[in-house]
Design a protein around this motif. Structure first.
Motif, short mmCIF file in Angstrom:
data_model
loop_
_atom_site.label_atom_id
_atom_site.label_comp_id
_atom_site.label_asym_id
_atom_site.label_seq_id
_atom_site.Cartn_x
_atom_site.Cartn_y
_atom_site.Cartn_z
N VAL A 12 0.86 -1.18 0.00
CA VAL A 12 0.00 0.00 0.00
C VAL A 12 0.90 1.23 0.00
N ASN A 13 0.61 2.19 -0.88
CA ASN A 13 1.39 3.42 -0.87
C ASN A 13 0.47 4.62 -0.71
N LEU A 14 1.07 5.76 -0.43
CA LEU A 14 0.35 7.02 -0.25
C LEU A 14 -0.83 6.88 0.72
N PRO A 15 -0.57 6.50 1.97
CA PRO A 15 -1.68 6.44 2.92
C PRO A 15 -2.29 7.83 3.12
N GLN A 16 -3.61 7.86 3.19
CA GLN A 16 -4.30 9.12 3.42
C GLN A 16 -4.19 9.52 4.89
N GLN A 17 -4.32 10.80 5.13
CA GLN A 17 -4.15 11.30 6.49
C GLN A 17 -5.20 10.74 7.44
N THR A 18 -6.42 10.63 7.00
CA THR A 18 -7.49 10.11 7.86
C THR A 18 -8.34 9.12 7.08
N ASP A 19 -8.81 8.10 7.79
CA ASP A 19 -9.79 7.16 7.26
C ASP A 19 -9.37 6.55 5.93
N ASP A 20 -8.17 5.97 5.88
CA ASP A 20 -7.74 5.27 4.68
C ASP A 20 -8.44 3.90 4.66
N LYS A 21 -9.41 3.77 3.77
CA LYS A 21 -10.24 2.57 3.76
C LYS A 21 -9.44 1.32 3.38
N ARG A 49 2.98 6.32 6.72
CA ARG A 49 2.28 6.00 7.97
C ARG A 49 1.12 6.95 8.17
N GLU A 50 0.09 6.47 8.85
CA GLU A 50 -0.93 7.34 9.39
C GLU A 50 -1.11 6.98 10.86
N HIS A 51 -2.22 7.37 11.48
CA HIS A 51 -2.31 7.32 12.94
C HIS A 51 -2.36 5.91 13.51
N ARG A 52 -2.57 4.86 12.68
CA ARG A 52 -2.62 3.49 13.19
C ARG A 52 -1.33 2.72 12.93
N SER A 53 -0.22 3.42 12.83
CA SER A 53 1.03 2.80 12.38
C SER A 53 1.56 1.71 13.32
N ASP A 54 1.02 1.62 14.54
CA ASP A 54 1.43 0.54 15.43
C ASP A 54 0.68 -0.76 15.12
N GLU A 55 -0.25 -0.72 14.16
CA GLU A 55 -1.06 -1.90 13.84
C GLU A 55 -0.62 -2.60 12.56
N TYR A 56 0.39 -2.06 11.86
CA TYR A 56 0.82 -2.67 10.61
C TYR A 56 2.30 -2.36 10.39
N SER A 57 2.89 -3.03 9.43
CA SER A 57 4.29 -2.80 9.09
C SER A 57 4.38 -1.67 8.07
N PHE A 62 6.48 27.65 1.39
CA PHE A 62 6.59 26.19 1.42
C PHE A 62 5.69 25.63 0.34
N ILE A 63 6.29 25.05 -0.70
CA ILE A 63 5.54 24.42 -1.80
C ILE A 63 5.40 22.95 -1.45
N ASN A 64 4.25 22.56 -0.94
CA ASN A 64 4.04 21.22 -0.39
C ASN A 64 3.24 20.36 -1.37
N GLY A 65 3.15 19.08 -1.01
CA GLY A 65 2.33 18.15 -1.77
C GLY A 65 0.88 18.23 -1.36
N ASP A 66 0.13 17.18 -1.68
CA ASP A 66 -1.30 17.11 -1.42
C ASP A 66 -1.53 16.65 0.01
N GLU A 67 -2.10 17.51 0.84
CA GLU A 67 -2.23 17.20 2.27
C GLU A 67 -3.38 16.26 2.59
N HIS A 68 -4.02 15.71 1.56
CA HIS A 68 -4.91 14.57 1.81
C HIS A 68 -4.07 13.35 2.20
N TYR A 69 -2.81 13.37 1.83
CA TYR A 69 -1.91 12.25 2.10
C TYR A 69 -1.07 12.53 3.34
N ALA A 70 -0.76 11.48 4.09
CA ALA A 70 -0.11 11.63 5.39
C ALA A 70 1.27 12.27 5.29
#
Length: 364
Positions: A135-144, A161-169, A196-204
């Protein structure tokens, strides 16, 4: 074509053929090839030598029936043509393909619309057609995708990684620490108007980079308005020129931080057009994912780079997923190192105090 021992290799050599040649049972030969400890070392050697001489190759379909493993991974992408020409994706893919090859695995690459991706994962799980998932590009919230794979109990690994990173590798860099360091570097060198020219903040990854920038401002006691933040949509490379032009017109910065060297290259054209090229007129820092098609040599000494190879990340993803599938055990993460290459004339005396910190200020 002869084998190295001079024997003519047979076509479609089976375990039964080898058992007959060696005067052993089919079970013994099978277990010897599998490296089982209940078969003596001398017998395992004889079987291995025979397999080599006869050109034996295991039948994967037969193995699958016995081991319930396919030596296949699935990597499901969003059905977006721009994804498949994104140099960032290509770098990770190149690393993954090399990594699985070393481990004797293959990758099924498929795509569907975001709304239908879970159905693709579900089909692979129900069919037992793969051993694990990338899986790549995890979303910041609610990655289905991550929610489904956690619930399914299937082995998988995430690039990021997103907020559940202790549950997966996972395999990741310290996005928070890197961009905190780059922002601190600008502040230490007396820049108080920064873009600051950033990426898409939908992604973590991009959300973490923003938090790193904001943390540096908070630590320095500076208002958030010190940094004007501009976001690209994914893939982010094409936005470099337009967002740099916009930043120059609106924020009038003396320093620019880019989330990708690809955007830096495109942004440089806008800086040169405005008469403030990197180094001579503008202090520039960027994340450098070490994209092979891009030659950054002309920026040496003029731009500060935070470097970490996406191709290395791909190889690590493959190696870690193979380990998860073959050895099991609790989930864990691999944090890849980042090297800083500081532009000429920049005071970097404090960067070691903020760079490389594993601070996961993830949104929960």
């Amino acid at each position: 074509m002869k084998t190295k021992n001079g024997d003519q290799p047979r076509q479609n050599v089976t375990i039964r053929d080898m058992a007959t040649e060696l005067g052993l049972s089919i079970t013994t030969v099978s277990r010897a090839l599998g490296g089982y400890s209940d078969v003596g070392a001398e017998t395992r050697r004889r079987v291995a030598d025979m397999a080599d001489r006869l050109g034996y190759r295991p039948n994967r379909n037969a193995q699958r029936l016995v081991t319930r493993r396919t030596h296949m991974f699935a990597w499901v992408q969003s059905d977006n043509d721009r994804n498949f020409v994104d140099p960032h994706f290509i770098e990770v893919l190149a690393g993954v393909l090399r990594g699985v090859r070393v481990g004797g695995y293959d990758v099924i690459l498929s795509s569907d619309t975001p709304e239908r991706q879970i159905a693709v994962y579900d089909r692979y799980v129900r069919d037992n057609s793969v051993d694990g998932f990338l899986v790549n590009l995890p979303q910041q919230t609610d990655d289905k995708r991550i929610s489904f794979l956690i619930d399914s109990g299937q082995p998988f690994i995430v690039h990021g990684r997103e907020h559940r990173s202790d549950e997966y590798s996972w395999v990741d860099i310290d996005n928070f620490g890197i961009f905190r360091a780059l922002t601190q570097l600008m502040i230490d060198n007396d820049h108080t108007r920064i873009a600051f020219i950033n990426g898409d903040e939908h992604y973590a990854f991009a959300a973490e980079r923003r938090r790193g920038v904001e943390a540096a401002l908070d630590a320095a006691g500076l208002p958030r308005e010190t940094v004007a933040i501009y976001n690209a949509t994914h893939p982010m490379g094409e936005a470099g020129y337009q967002l740099t032009e916009r930043a120059l017109a609106e924020a009038q910065p003396t320093a620019v931080i880019y989330s990708s060297a690809l955007m830096t290259v495109e942004g440089e054209a806008a800086l040169e057009k405005a008469g403030v090229p990197a180094g001579a007129g503008m202090c520039v820092a960027t994340m450098d994912d070490m994209l092979h098609p891009i030659d950054l040599s002309r920026y040496s000494g003029r731009v500060t780079f935070a470097r970490s190879s996406l191709r290395t990340a791909g190889r690590q993803l493959a190696a870690d997923l193979i380990r998860v599938c073959e050895q099991g055990g609790p989930p864990g993460g691999t944090l890849l190192p980042t090297e800083f290459d500081i532009a000429d004339g920049i005071d970097a005396s404090r960067i070691e105090n903020v760079a490389g910190l594993e601070e996961q200020h993830l949104a929960i």
